[in-house]
Design a protein around this motif. Structure first.
Motif, PDB file in Angstrom:
ATOM      1  N   GLU A   1       1.054   4.397  -2.808  1.00  0.00           N
ATOM      2  CA  GLU A   1       0.955   5.815  -2.444  1.00  0.00           C
ATOM      3  C   GLU A   1       2.191   6.594  -2.880  1.00  0.00           C
ATOM      4  OE1 GLU A   1       0.301   5.792   1.760  1.00  0.00           O
ATOM      5  OE2 GLU A   1      -1.652   4.826   1.575  1.00  0.00           O
TER       6      GLU A   1
ATOM      7  N   THR B   1       1.409   2.010 -11.430  1.00  0.00           N
ATOM      8  CA  THR B   1       0.403   1.993 -10.369  1.00  0.00           C
ATOM      9  C   THR B   1      -0.485   0.761 -10.494  1.00  0.00           C
ATOM     10  OG1 THR B   1       0.408   4.401 -10.241  1.00  0.00           O
ATOM     11  CG2 THR B   1      -1.501   3.289  -9.307  1.00  0.00           C
TER      12      THR B   1
ATOM     13  N   ARG C   1       0.835  -1.212   0.000  1.00  0.00           N
ATOM     14  CA  ARG C   1       0.000   0.000   0.000  1.00  0.00           C
ATOM     15  C   ARG C   1       0.869   1.262   0.000  1.00  0.00           C
ATOM     16  NH1 ARG C   1      -4.205  -2.481   4.271  1.00  0.00           N
ATOM     17  NH2 ARG C   1      -5.525  -3.558   2.757  1.00  0.00           N
ATOM     18  N   THR C   2       1.938   1.243   0.764  1.00  0.00           N
ATOM     19  CA  THR C   2       2.853   2.383   0.804  1.00  0.00           C
ATOM     20  C   THR C   2       3.515   2.596  -0.554  1.00  0.00           C
ATOM     21  OG1 THR C   2       3.286   1.943   3.141  1.00  0.00           O
ATOM     22  CG2 THR C   2       4.861   3.342   2.004  1.00  0.00           C
TER      23      THR C   2
ATOM     24  N   GLN D   1       2.109   7.124  -6.656  1.00  0.00           N
ATOM     25  CA  GLN D   1       1.155   8.166  -7.038  1.00  0.00           C
ATOM     26  C   GLN D   1       1.692   9.553  -6.677  1.00  0.00           C
ATOM     27  OE1 GLN D   1      -2.370   6.775  -5.045  1.00  0.00           O
ATOM     28  NE2 GLN D   1      -3.074   5.630  -6.847  1.00  0.00           N
ATOM     29  N   ARG D   2       2.337   9.676  -5.536  1.00  0.00           N
ATOM     30  CA  ARG D   2       2.916  10.952  -5.112  1.00  0.00           C
ATOM     31  C   ARG D   2       4.038  11.372  -6.063  1.00  0.00           C
ATOM     32  NH1 ARG D   2       3.395   9.586  -0.035  1.00  0.00           N
ATOM     33  NH2 ARG D   2       5.498   8.777  -0.284  1.00  0.00           N
TER      34      ARG D   2
END
Length: 159
Positions: free
Chosen positions: A93, A142, A89-90, A96-97
């Motif tokens: 994220e 992603t 999950r990290t 995406q960042r």
């Protein structure tokens, strides 16, 4: 002849020996003994042949060993719960960042800014293509990370 040939010949001769003779001898007191040499008194010759059957088969295990309290299943489940799924999950994220933080190279090209260039300029078109390629690469990465996360979650649910 070299030592390997000697070993092969000895092995072949050992395997080809068809039988061994053993003599069953009885002495004057009636005591029975077995020997390689011929009997001095009464006796009979016994032919012994090697077994042509294979080795005795090993019986199957009676029951599988039960897994202990902290066996491999528990360890894998614990890893997925505490590290595998949270790290996946990290990673999504972070990807995406990073994708949203990429600067638009066409808009910040130093002294050659978009407003200074005539429309249809090659530089602006190449910058737009690069931006579109980067965006597609980010989306593909992603989606790959999301598929990995789904696989880990399915494995965790099956345990």
């Amino acid at each position: 002849m070299n030592p390997i040939r000697y070993a092969v010949c000895a092995l072949a001769l050992g395997c080809l020996a068809p039988a061994w003779a053993i003599n069953k001898c009885t002495d004057a007191n009636g005591k029975v003994s077995f020997q390689d040499a011929l009997c001095a008194g009464e006796g009979e010759k016994i032919e012994v042949r090697p077994s042509t059957r294979g080795a005795t088969p090993v019986p199957p295990a009676t029951a599988p060993v039960a897994e202990g309290a902290f066996g491999p299943t528990w360890q894998r489940k614990n890893y997925l719960q505490t590290q595998g799924i949270p790290q996946a999950r990290t990673a999504i994220e972070r990807n995406q960042r990073d994708c949203t933080a990429q600067p638009n190279t066409a808009a910040t090209a130093g002294p050659l800014r978009r407003g200074n260039l005539p429309s249809g300029n090659q530089f602006v078109q190449e910058g737009a293509e690069k931006t579109a390629d980067d965006k597609a690469a980010c989306e593909a990465r992603t989606e790959s990370l999301r598929e990995q996360l789904r696989a880990l979650e399915r494995e965790f649910a099956d345990l």
